[in-house]
Design a protein around this motif. Structure first.
Motif, PDB file in Angstrom:
ATOM      1  N   GLY A  10     -32.828  66.617 -12.955  1.00  0.00           N
ATOM      2  CA  GLY A  10     -32.648  65.251 -13.429  1.00  0.00           C
ATOM      3  C   GLY A  10     -31.248  65.019 -13.915  1.00  0.00           C
ATOM      4  O   GLY A  10     -30.323  65.820 -13.641  1.00  0.00           O
ATOM      5  N   PRO A  11     -31.027  63.925 -14.619  1.00  0.00           N
ATOM      6  CA  PRO A  11     -29.690  63.604 -15.129  1.00  0.00           C
ATOM      7  C   PRO A  11     -29.102  64.749 -15.946  1.00  0.00           C
ATOM      8  O   PRO A  11     -29.790  65.361 -16.768  1.00  0.00           O
ATOM      9  CB  PRO A  11     -29.937  62.370 -15.994  1.00  0.00           C
ATOM     10  CG  PRO A  11     -31.171  61.760 -15.426  1.00  0.00           C
ATOM     11  CD  PRO A  11     -32.022  62.896 -14.971  1.00  0.00           C
ATOM     12  N   LYS A  12     -27.812  64.974 -15.710  1.00  0.00           N
ATOM     13  CA  LYS A  12     -27.174  66.119 -16.340  1.00  0.00           C
ATOM     14  C   LYS A  12     -27.123  66.009 -17.857  1.00  0.00           C
ATOM     15  O   LYS A  12     -27.249  67.011 -18.564  1.00  0.00           O
ATOM     16  CB  LYS A  12     -25.764  66.288 -15.796  1.00  0.00           C
ATOM     17  CG  LYS A  12     -25.726  66.759 -14.362  1.00  0.00           C
ATOM     18  CD  LYS A  12     -24.293  66.999 -13.914  1.00  0.00           C
ATOM     19  CE  LYS A  12     -24.245  67.537 -12.493  1.00  0.00           C
ATOM     20  NZ  LYS A  12     -22.866  67.765 -12.036  1.00  0.00           N
ATOM     21  N   ASN A  13     -26.957  64.800 -18.350  1.00  0.00           N
ATOM     22  CA  ASN A  13     -26.888  64.662 -19.804  1.00  0.00           C
ATOM     23  C   ASN A  13     -28.222  64.978 -20.466  1.00  0.00           C
ATOM     24  O   ASN A  13     -28.286  65.570 -21.549  1.00  0.00           O
ATOM     25  CB  ASN A  13     -26.406  63.261 -20.171  1.00  0.00           C
ATOM     26  CG  ASN A  13     -27.344  62.168 -19.651  1.00  0.00           C
ATOM     27  OD1 ASN A  13     -28.024  62.367 -18.642  1.00  0.00           O
ATOM     28  ND2 ASN A  13     -27.374  61.017 -20.319  1.00  0.00           N
ATOM     29  N   ILE A  14     -29.324  64.627 -19.812  1.00  0.00           N
ATOM     30  CA  ILE A  14     -30.652  64.949 -20.360  1.00  0.00           C
ATOM     31  C   ILE A  14     -30.919  66.446 -20.242  1.00  0.00           C
ATOM     32  O   ILE A  14     -31.496  67.070 -21.147  1.00  0.00           O
ATOM     33  CB  ILE A  14     -31.735  64.120 -19.647  1.00  0.00           C
ATOM     34  CG1 ILE A  14     -31.470  62.620 -19.851  1.00  0.00           C
ATOM     35  CG2 ILE A  14     -33.113  64.492 -20.161  1.00  0.00           C
ATOM     36  CD1 ILE A  14     -32.465  61.715 -19.152  1.00  0.00           C
ATOM     37  N   LEU A  15     -30.494  67.053 -19.108  1.00  0.00           N
ATOM     38  CA  LEU A  15     -30.665  68.505 -18.948  1.00  0.00           C
ATOM     39  C   LEU A  15     -29.915  69.263 -20.043  1.00  0.00           C
ATOM     40  O   LEU A  15     -30.450  70.208 -20.639  1.00  0.00           O
ATOM     41  CB  LEU A  15     -30.146  68.941 -17.578  1.00  0.00           C
ATOM     42  CG  LEU A  15     -31.003  68.593 -16.364  1.00  0.00           C
ATOM     43  CD1 LEU A  15     -30.278  68.989 -15.081  1.00  0.00           C
ATOM     44  CD2 LEU A  15     -32.350  69.288 -16.429  1.00  0.00           C
ATOM     45  N   ALA A  16     -28.685  68.851 -20.309  1.00  0.00           N
ATOM     46  CA  ALA A  16     -27.887  69.534 -21.320  1.00  0.00           C
ATOM     47  C   ALA A  16     -28.521  69.416 -22.699  1.00  0.00           C
ATOM     48  O   ALA A  16     -28.559  70.379 -23.478  1.00  0.00           O
ATOM     49  CB  ALA A  16     -26.469  68.965 -21.333  1.00  0.00           C
ATOM     50  N   GLN A  17     -29.036  68.216 -22.994  1.00  0.00           N
ATOM     51  CA  GLN A  17     -29.667  67.997 -24.296  1.00  0.00           C
ATOM     52  C   GLN A  17     -30.929  68.848 -24.436  1.00  0.00           C
ATOM     53  O   GLN A  17     -31.178  69.448 -25.488  1.00  0.00           O
ATOM     54  CB  GLN A  17     -29.982  66.508 -24.463  1.00  0.00           C
ATOM     55  CG  GLN A  17     -30.583  66.165 -25.819  1.00  0.00           C
ATOM     56  CD  GLN A  17     -30.862  64.674 -25.962  1.00  0.00           C
ATOM     57  OE1 GLN A  17     -30.687  63.919 -25.003  1.00  0.00           O
ATOM     58  NE2 GLN A  17     -31.285  64.268 -27.139  1.00  0.00           N
ATOM     59  N   THR A  18     -31.728  68.912 -23.362  1.00  0.00           N
ATOM     60  CA  THR A  18     -32.967  69.698 -23.393  1.00  0.00           C
ATOM     61  C   THR A  18     -32.674  71.183 -23.588  1.00  0.00           C
ATOM     62  O   THR A  18     -33.331  71.868 -24.384  1.00  0.00           O
ATOM     63  CB  THR A  18     -33.758  69.484 -22.092  1.00  0.00           C
ATOM     64  OG1 THR A  18     -34.042  68.093 -21.933  1.00  0.00           O
ATOM     65  CG2 THR A  18     -35.049  70.281 -22.106  1.00  0.00           C
ATOM     66  N   LYS A  19     -31.686  71.656 -22.865  1.00  0.00           N
ATOM     67  CA  LYS A  19     -31.354  73.082 -22.958  1.00  0.00           C
ATOM     68  C   LYS A  19     -30.776  73.433 -24.320  1.00  0.00           C
ATOM     69  O   LYS A  19     -31.007  74.520 -24.867  1.00  0.00           O
ATOM     70  CB  LYS A  19     -30.362  73.430 -21.854  1.00  0.00           C
ATOM     71  CG  LYS A  19     -30.078  74.918 -21.723  1.00  0.00           C
ATOM     72  CD  LYS A  19     -29.184  75.193 -20.538  1.00  0.00           C
ATOM     73  CE  LYS A  19     -28.937  76.696 -20.421  1.00  0.00           C
ATOM     74  NZ  LYS A  19     -28.056  77.012 -19.268  1.00  0.00           N
ATOM     75  N   LEU A  20     -30.019  72.504 -24.903  1.00  0.00           N
ATOM     76  CA  LEU A  20     -29.390  72.756 -26.192  1.00  0.00           C
ATOM     77  C   LEU A  20     -30.408  72.770 -27.332  1.00  0.00           C
ATOM     78  O   LEU A  20     -30.368  73.616 -28.221  1.00  0.00           O
ATOM     79  CB  LEU A  20     -28.311  71.707 -26.446  1.00  0.00           C
ATOM     80  CG  LEU A  20     -27.531  71.829 -27.759  1.00  0.00           C
ATOM     81  CD1 LEU A  20     -26.758  73.142 -27.790  1.00  0.00           C
ATOM     82  CD2 LEU A  20     -26.586  70.656 -27.937  1.00  0.00           C
ATOM     83  N   GLN A  21     -31.369  71.842 -27.305  1.00  0.00           N
ATOM     84  CA  GLN A  21     -32.341  71.731 -28.392  1.00  0.00           C
ATOM     85  C   GLN A  21     -33.370  72.865 -28.361  1.00  0.00           C
ATOM     86  O   GLN A  21     -33.875  73.286 -29.393  1.00  0.00           O
ATOM     87  CB  GLN A  21     -33.056  70.380 -28.312  1.00  0.00           C
ATOM     88  CG  GLN A  21     -32.146  69.209 -28.641  1.00  0.00           C
ATOM     89  CD  GLN A  21     -32.856  67.876 -28.527  1.00  0.00           C
ATOM     90  OE1 GLN A  21     -33.965  67.798 -28.006  1.00  0.00           O
ATOM     91  NE2 GLN A  21     -32.206  66.813 -29.025  1.00  0.00           N
TER      92      GLN A  21
END
Length: 518
Positions: free
Chosen positions: A81-92
């Motif tokens: 999916g969108p890269k910004n959502i992927l980054a947020q999911t992986k970070l949290q």
């Protein structure tokens, strides 16, 4: 209407309208296609894929009354999916994989692995996504714990007794089907060459009949194990008998062992049956004068070993007639001859060490004997050596051993040598063991150390002269324990701590007390 249609200008207008509509149709399609291409390019540039490995699987079920088998420990989740959502999911890192079994009955089920705390804007693929699980009733049983250990792992000369375990029983919890498979509950202990009582904490494991570990819970997880380790050696007296015929005109007047007792090592029941080693043969065939003879000590039936393996026996003879008178005449006519700067060599060296003779490198000797023998004796006929076969790393003082003809006695200006021993790097324990055996065997064959009062006839032990006494070790080297231990026929038992005096005075076969020459 027909009249209107027959007019040329009407047809021209209609044709113009159709052409205009066709133009609009073509341009609208091209515009939409271009727009879609732009949108797709923009979407592709902002989309990514992330793979999450080793995501723990949480299971929801009644843990108090049920046991679940078949649930994997972890799964793999692929997010797209969108890269910004992927980054947020992986970070949290608050995403979870879980299986809900709360509403399922006992038995086998195929259930879906679900996930939560992941945005709906992401596509999620879980592997595996379907798992087979078995739900069983939780059960607990009491089992006795048995200590598991190899009795042969104790030090040579010792014996392991029966172990005691505290607590004696544990509670094993698991599925009913698993508890039915429990055949052994063991606490495993390694004796590791033990020479005294062993007390350890051991982890308890439940095993099936094929000794496979079962996936069950044991409480308590560890128990205390105590294993008594006892010395199984025993000192017994010895007795010797004459074997063979001495030389003409010679009578054997005395056979006197320099060692009163020897140590035997073996099973306790065999030790109890042996009170003495007698009838040890001493071969006196052809003997013409008093001398010390080395004889092997036989190993009784049922016994593992005897220490020392050899003993020294002093043989006293009585000569008759002119031979005895001639010997006494020769003794009264003895003279003295001096030898200067005799070199000292090292014997019994081990490949584990390097050796350095610090002092002295040469010794003076006064040799006394019949004039005829002294006239023939040269410097090359006398050799001096120091036995380093049983020395460890460090500096040591060892006796200087003299090898000279039987007919003379020798007195050295210096009776001891100082030696430095340095350890080499070892390649493995097998080389170490070989060196031990080599040094031990060398010690058994070394010449008796000089006491400064040698005797050509060999009747005075410790002269270090050649002959039978020159190529055999002294009694002190063979049996250091004989100088300190009181003979006894009682079995020595107890921990290593209570038998230290015995161990220090009675080395294992092939080993020599390094202090005997100090």
């Amino acid at each position: 209407m027909d009249k209107l249609m027959n007019r040329s200008w009407v047809m021209k207008i209609i044709a113009l309208l159709l052409a205009f509509m066709l133009y609009l149709s073509v341009n609208l399609d091209d515009g939409a296609s271009s727009s879609n291409k732009f949108l797709n390019r923009s979407s592709s540039a902002n989309t990514g894929v992330e793979t999450l490995t080793d995501v723990p699987v949480q299971v929801s079920y009644n843990e108090k009354n049920r046991i679940v088998r078949g649930v994997p420990d972890t799964v793999i989740m692929t997010l797209e999916g969108p890269k910004n959502i992927l980054a947020q999911t992986k970070l949290q890192k608050d995403y979870q994989a879980y299986i809900d079994l709360d509403n399922l009955s006992l038995g086998q089920h195929r259930v879906k692995v679900q996930y939560r705390n992941i945005s709906d804007n992401l596509n999620v693929v879980v592997k595996p996504d379907i798992v087979n699980v078995t739900i069983e009733e939780r059960d607990s049983k009491q089992f006795s714990v048995e200590a598991s250990y190899d009795k042969n792992k104790v030090k040579n000369g010792y014996e392991a007794g029966e172990a005691t375990v505290s607590p004696r029983s544990v509670t094993v919890t698991g599925a009913s089907s698993q508890l039915d498979q429990v055949a052994y509950v063991k606490a495993i202990i390694d004796l590791d060459n033990a020479s005294k009582t062993v007390t350890k904490q051991a982890t308890v494991v439940a095993l099936d009949k094929n000794l496979n570990k079962l996936n069950v819970t044991v409480q308590p997880e560890t128990v205390n194990v105590t294993i008594p380790v006892k010395n199984i050696s025993k000192k017994v007296p010895i007795d010797v008998i004459q074997e063979g015929t001495p030389g003409d005109g010679v009578n054997i007047t005395k056979l006197e062992p320099k060692t009163d007792t020897v140590k035997i090592i073996g099973p306790s029941d065999s030790l109890e049956k042996i009170d003495k080693i007698d009838n040890i043969p001493v071969d006196v065939t052809g003997i013409t004068k008093s001398k010390d003879i080395k004889v092997n000590v036989p190993v009784p039936d049922g016994i593992d070993s005897v220490s020392p393996k050899q003993i020294t026996v002093h043989v006293e003879v009585d000569k008759q007639g002119d031979e005895q008178d001639a010997e006494e005449t020769d003794a009264s006519a003895a003279e003295t001859k001096s030898f200067k700067n005799l070199p000292v060599s090292l014997t019994g060296q081990s490949s584990k060490y390097t050796y350095e003779l610090l002092s002295p490198t040469s010794v003076d000797a006064d040799v006394k004997g019949p004039k005829s023998d002294l006239d023939k004796l040269t410097k090359s006929g006398i050799t001096l050596s120091a036995n380093v076969g049983n020395l460890s790393a460090g500096e040591h003082t060892v006796p200087i051993i003299i090898n000279s003809p039987d007919s003379v006695t020798s007195t050295l200006s210096t009776k001891q040598a100082k030696v430095r021993v340095t350890a080499k790097k070892q390649s493995g324990t097998n080389d170490e063991q070989t060196d031990k055996e080599t040094s031990g065997n060398t010690s058994d064959k070394e010449t008796k150390p000089d006491t400064g009062t040698g005797s050509g006839s060999g009747t005075n032990p410790g002269t270090g002269n050649s002959g039978d006494s020159a190529d055999k070790p002294s009694e002190e080297t063979d049996t250091p324990e004989d100088n300190t231990d009181t003979p006894t026929d009682s079995t020595e038992t107890g921990d290593d701590s209570s038998n230290q005096s015995d161990e220090s005075s009675t080395p294992v076969d092939g080993q020599t007390d390094n202090t005997s020459g100090n």
